[in-house]
Scaffold this motif. Structure first.
Motif, PDB file in Angstrom:
ATOM      1  N   LYS A 178     -21.644 -73.964  -3.927  1.00 36.48           N
ATOM      2  CA  LYS A 178     -20.759 -72.977  -3.316  1.00 36.48           C
ATOM      3  C   LYS A 178     -19.418 -72.931  -4.039  1.00 36.48           C
ATOM      4  O   LYS A 178     -18.663 -71.977  -3.862  1.00 36.48           O
ATOM      5  CB  LYS A 178     -20.539 -73.315  -1.835  1.00 36.48           C
ATOM      6  CG  LYS A 178     -21.799 -73.210  -0.983  1.00 36.48           C
ATOM      7  CD  LYS A 178     -21.512 -73.583   0.459  1.00 36.48           C
ATOM      8  CE  LYS A 178     -22.784 -73.499   1.306  1.00 36.48           C
ATOM      9  NZ  LYS A 178     -22.535 -73.920   2.704  1.00 36.48           N
ATOM     10  N   ARG A 179     -19.135 -73.960  -4.824  1.00 40.45           N
ATOM     11  CA  ARG A 179     -17.854 -74.032  -5.538  1.00 40.45           C
ATOM     12  C   ARG A 179     -18.024 -74.033  -7.048  1.00 40.45           C
ATOM     13  O   ARG A 179     -17.123 -73.587  -7.767  1.00 40.45           O
ATOM     14  CB  ARG A 179     -17.110 -75.305  -5.126  1.00 40.45           C
ATOM     15  CG  ARG A 179     -16.726 -75.376  -3.659  1.00 40.45           C
ATOM     16  CD  ARG A 179     -16.137 -76.747  -3.347  1.00 40.45           C
ATOM     17  NE  ARG A 179     -15.027 -77.061  -4.231  1.00 40.45           N
ATOM     18  CZ  ARG A 179     -14.687 -78.302  -4.589  1.00 40.45           C
ATOM     19  NH1 ARG A 179     -15.386 -79.331  -4.137  1.00 40.45           N
ATOM     20  NH2 ARG A 179     -13.662 -78.507  -5.381  1.00 40.45           N
TER      21      ARG A 179
ATOM     22  N   VAL B 197     -10.447 -65.332 -11.884  1.00 37.26           N
ATOM     23  CA  VAL B 197     -11.059 -65.930 -10.691  1.00 37.26           C
ATOM     24  C   VAL B 197     -11.964 -67.109 -11.046  1.00 37.26           C
ATOM     25  O   VAL B 197     -12.438 -67.809 -10.164  1.00 37.26           O
ATOM     26  CB  VAL B 197     -11.868 -64.877  -9.904  1.00 37.26           C
ATOM     27  CG1 VAL B 197     -10.951 -63.784  -9.382  1.00 37.26           C
ATOM     28  CG2 VAL B 197     -12.985 -64.277 -10.764  1.00 37.26           C
TER      29      VAL B 197
ATOM     30  N   GLY C  66     -15.405 -71.326  -9.081  1.00 41.01           N
ATOM     31  CA  GLY C  66     -14.920 -70.063  -8.550  1.00 41.01           C
ATOM     32  C   GLY C  66     -15.929 -69.501  -7.564  1.00 41.01           C
ATOM     33  O   GLY C  66     -16.901 -70.170  -7.206  1.00 41.01           O
ATOM     34  N   GLN C  67     -15.705 -68.290  -7.104  1.00 39.59           N
ATOM     35  CA  GLN C  67     -16.632 -67.661  -6.174  1.00 39.59           C
ATOM     36  C   GLN C  67     -18.012 -67.553  -6.820  1.00 39.59           C
ATOM     37  O   GLN C  67     -18.129 -67.151  -7.987  1.00 39.59           O
ATOM     38  CB  GLN C  67     -16.121 -66.275  -5.784  1.00 39.59           C
ATOM     39  CG  GLN C  67     -14.806 -66.304  -5.034  1.00 39.59           C
ATOM     40  CD  GLN C  67     -14.299 -64.905  -4.714  1.00 39.59           C
ATOM     41  OE1 GLN C  67     -14.971 -63.915  -4.976  1.00 39.59           O
ATOM     42  NE2 GLN C  67     -13.106 -64.836  -4.153  1.00 39.59           N
TER      43      GLN C  67
ATOM     44  N   TRP D 145     -19.028 -64.355  -8.897  1.00 41.00           N
ATOM     45  CA  TRP D 145     -18.328 -64.232 -10.172  1.00 41.00           C
ATOM     46  C   TRP D 145     -18.753 -65.344 -11.137  1.00 41.00           C
ATOM     47  O   TRP D 145     -18.904 -65.110 -12.346  1.00 41.00           O
ATOM     48  CB  TRP D 145     -16.819 -64.295  -9.954  1.00 41.00           C
ATOM     49  CG  TRP D 145     -16.220 -63.056  -9.410  1.00 41.00           C
ATOM     50  CD1 TRP D 145     -15.689 -62.866  -8.167  1.00 41.00           C
ATOM     51  CD2 TRP D 145     -16.090 -61.791 -10.078  1.00 41.00           C
ATOM     52  NE1 TRP D 145     -15.235 -61.569  -8.016  1.00 41.00           N
ATOM     53  CE2 TRP D 145     -15.464 -60.890  -9.175  1.00 41.00           C
ATOM     54  CE3 TRP D 145     -16.444 -61.343 -11.351  1.00 41.00           C
ATOM     55  CZ2 TRP D 145     -15.182 -59.567  -9.515  1.00 41.00           C
ATOM     56  CZ3 TRP D 145     -16.162 -60.015 -11.689  1.00 41.00           C
ATOM     57  CH2 TRP D 145     -15.548 -59.149 -10.776  1.00 41.00           C
TER      58      TRP D 145
END
Length: 335
Positions: free
Chosen positions: A66-67, A146, A208-209, A212
């Motif tokens: 998730k990270r 990002v 990041g997200q 992305w």
């Protein structure tokens, strides 16, 4: 300092970065033997448990999908990175100050990926989001992207040694030495020159997200496969491709690390969900005695049945001598 020379000469291990920058005892422009011998010594240095443990910690800390987004790429040829760091040795390599192992700086990775995306005419808005915006009249301080591009870690045991000697032959020494003032001719004598290159695989990590990060990791793979990274890419150096086997191991390790973070009840549920058909068959047939020794066997059995009921029911028609039939009976014994 003089008293340390013999100790230095006889040392079995040393920091490659220190040897590159400070290790050459004497330099003779007309005799490259000492330089070549020194480079050979540097390239014989292996990694140990200290680096292996650090690499494992890095994999663990970046296992949360998730990270982070990660991938392992293997060098198709060899890599020249940080060649200007060698001083009088006239060759160099980006070496971790802490661990003495080659790495690829995150800034270099970001630069290559950004240049490749722009060359492929990606939408400028996407590039600005991924890589940020330089300072301009509208944004005097610039804007950060990002995605964070972390340093790429050399994968332990992906090659016998991380560093390897490479011979680069200069054909027109005078021409290059005075910036082209001396004409290059076919009469010039080629001069073999020992250089330090890197071999093996690297772990690339972006943060990041997730949406992305997945876009960025795909561009990264294309960029390093088609464009390469580091010096002498036009000569075929610095190209990488996906290391399938290493990625499989990486994903297993990441899943194990994430599993360790869960509470006990969630940990058992996650393990059962990830069980393959063969794993279920083995645990409830040939390994049934060991499985029954679990303190929570009854709860475990019921969860296996609940989660994998569809495939377990299909074993009812198997031969009564088969492990599938035995597993079926042992799972449903109280049904």
């Amino acid at each position: 300092r003089q008293n340390l020379i013999n100790l230095y000469k006889n040392a079995n291990t040393a920091h490659p970065g220190l040897l590159i920058q400070r290790g050459l005892e004497k330099y003779d422009e007309n005799d490259q033997k000492d330089k070549t011998k020194h480079i050979q010594r540097i390239c014989e240095i292996t990694t140990g448990k200290f680096y292996q443990n650090a690499y494992n910690r890095w994999v663990k800390e970046t296992s949360d999908q998730k990270r982070f987004c990660s991938i392992i790429l293997k060098l198709e040829t060899r890599l020249f990175i940080g060649m200007t760091a060698g001083g009088s040795l006239e060759t160099g390599c980006s070496i971790s100050h802490t661990y003495g192992v080659p790495y690829i700086p995150g800034s270099s990775i970001k630069g290559v990926v950004r240049a490749y995306a722009q060359r492929c005419q990606f939408d400028q808005n996407i590039c600005d989001e991924l890589f940020g915006v330089d300072s301009n009249a509208t944004n005097p301080l610039g804007l950060s992207g990002v995605i964070t591009f972390h340093d790429a870690w050399w994968v332990p045991k992906s090659a016998e040694n991380p560093l390897i000697q490479e011979i680069v032959t200069t054909h027109h020494m005078d021409y290059y030495g005075d910036e082209g003032k001396t004409p290059a001719t076919d009469l010039d004598s080629p001069i073999p020159n020992a250089q330090i290159a890197v071999q093996g695989s690297f772990l690339f990590v972006l943060s990041g997200q997730p949406a992305w990060a997945n876009v960025a990791i795909n561009i990264l793979c294309d960029a390093l496969s088609n464009h390469g990274i580091g010096a002498k890419t036009h000569s075929g150096y610095g190209y990488l491709d996906i290391d399938e086997e290493a990625i499989k191991k990486l994903r297993r390790d990441q899943a194990d690390y994430q599993l360790q973070q869960l509470p006990e009840n969630e940990k058992m549920l996650a393990k059962i969900k990830s069980m393959t058909e063969q794993k279920i068959i083995d645990e409830f047939s040939k390994d049934i005695k060991k499985t029954r020794q679990k303190s929570n066997f009854e709860e475990y059995r019921k969860l296996v049945l609940e989660i994998h009921r569809e495939k377990i029911d299909k074993w009812a028609n198997e031969s009564k001598e088969s492990n599938k039939w035995k597993a079926y009976c042992n799972i449903l014994h109280s049904e």
